[in-house]
Design a protein around this motif. Structure first.
Motif: not given
Length: 415
Positions: A16-27, A323-336
């Motif tokens: 269940r926890l793994a599935f939840a994190l996969v959803v986070v990765l997808s989003h 909204k505040f641009g945190v994705q600038a750190i890249g996909l892996l960084g934003f996911f983490t």
């Protein structure tokens, strides 16, 4: 399966926890970068389907061991308290801060149509009848620029389908259909759903046409409007899990079958034609892994189940970060970063809200309690229900909704 699945000696919590994190990765890809994570496969949907399979197995097991009122009480305690606090934080804390940043005042946020109070009222009982709050996030996020979606917490839409499955199980339990002699009826239902899914694919491919692939059900009391195609797919996965529990005394758990099912599931997933046979193989893989993964994973989620909290908070967290641009750190960084913040909120939700609520699972209204001068009836000796059973997640994405649907939802999906 009946011999392999013993009490807490399973990895359902870890899955269940793994599935939840996969959803986070997808989003992460959808909300942070305005694109799908993978072009041919919505991994969020796959994760949500996994949630429904696990939920079907555990929920049917819970219903067979409880009275119908007690079963519904346990489900309400597991879902609503955590959901309500999440909604209150979103509507009364996150929304005012975003509105203040956008307008310099909170005037007009509360009672205006589509405002914060409407958001709470519309979504209080589950589902997602109001996607956004006022004009928040419009034009401010990659997801808005990609899909035009003003959704502040898209993950919640799958909860209505989860509730629908709970109510279906309650009806089946009340009609004694979950008893051994009548368990063939849910099996027949699963076979029928499998036939419909295969029929739709062979006649229409993946163009979204066919039986129960278009149209809606409802609006239903509390649940709102349900999409027929989502109910068909996720309801089928829930049925597979439920039937596996009903026939656990006959369901073989074999490593050769497990590896074969994993290969079949992988082939369907990679080919992008993920329908009936691939879904059945996927359900078997989940059950096989639940009892075959290393024992070290058996502890995950049994004492502290954070999967539900990760699922219901991650979308809000990622929308605000984007909204505040945190994705600038890249996909892996934003996911983490978003996964860490979501897990932190999930931990607070579990220890301060969900776990305290579950302590009320044995509460009985005073008028229904046994009178002290009357002898207590004899009790059976079966194992008690694990408080972590039935925790869902949904999914994640697992799934679609009107403005926030399939690719637009990014979320996959049920949760």
């Amino acid at each position: 399966m009946a011999e392999a699945y013993r009490g807490r000696a399973n990895s359902f919590g870890a899955l269940r926890l793994a599935f939840a994190l996969v959803v986070v990765l997808s989003h992460t890809a959808a909300l942070g970068f305005g694109r799908p994570l993978m072009q041919r496969l919505d991994v969020g949907d796959v994760a949500v389907a996994g949630f429904f399979t696990i939920s079907g197995f555990l929920i049917v097991r819970s219903a067979r061991r409880s009275s119908v009122p007690r079963f519904l009480w346990h489900r309400a305690l597991r879902i609503w308290p955590g959901l309500w606090v999440c909604l209150l934080l979103t509507g009364l804390v996150v929304a005012p801060l975003l509105y203040l940043d956008r307008h310099g005042t909170v005037d007009g946020l509360w009672r205006s149509p589509g405002g914060a109070l409407d958001y709470l009222r519309q979504n209080w009982w589950g589902g997602l009848r109001q996607l956004g709050i006022s004009d928040l996030l419009q034009g401010d996020t990659p997801y808005w620029r990609w899909q035009g979606g003003n959704t502040i917490n898209g993950s919640l839409w799958t909860l209505a389908y989860e509730f629908y499955c709970y109510l279906l199980v309650a009806v089946l339990a009340a009609l004694t259909i979950l008893r051994r002699q009548l368990r063939w009826l849910p099996l027949l239902g699963a076979v029928g759903a499998f036939g419909v899914i295969c029929w739709n694919y062979f006649l229409h491919g993946s163009d979204g046409q066919g039986i129960w692939m278009t149209g809606t059900i409802g609006p239903l009391p509390l649940l709102g409007v349900l999409q027929q195609n989502d109910l068909l797919w996720f309801g089928f996965m829930f049925l597979l899990g439920g039937v596996a529990e009903l026939y656990s005394d006959r369901l073989p758990i074999n490593d050769v079958l497990g590896v074969l099912a994993l290969v079949v599931f992988g082939w369907f997933a990679v080919s992008g034609t993920f329908f009936g046979p691939g879904l059945v193989a996927y359900a078997y893989v989940i059950l096989w892994l639940a009892v075959r993964l290393p024992k070290a994973l058996h502890r995950v989620g049994h004492r502290n189940d954070y999967s539900y909290g990760v699922y219901i908070y991650s979308f809000v967290v990622q929308q605000v970060m984007a909204k505040f641009g945190v994705q600038a750190i890249g996909l892996l960084g934003f996911f983490t970063a978003s996964a860490l913040v979501s897990t932190g909120l999930a931990m607070l939700s579990w220890h301060w809200v969900e776990k305290p609520a579950l302590r009320l699972k044995n509460w009985t209204p005073s008028k229904l309690r046994e009178r002290p001068d009357e002898p207590a009836p004899p009790r059976g000796g079966g194992p008690t229900e694990d408080v972590s059973e039935g925790s869902t997640a949904a999914p994640p994405s697992r799934f679609p909704a009107p403005e926030f649907h399939r690719e637009a939802a990014v979320a996959s999906a049920p949760a």
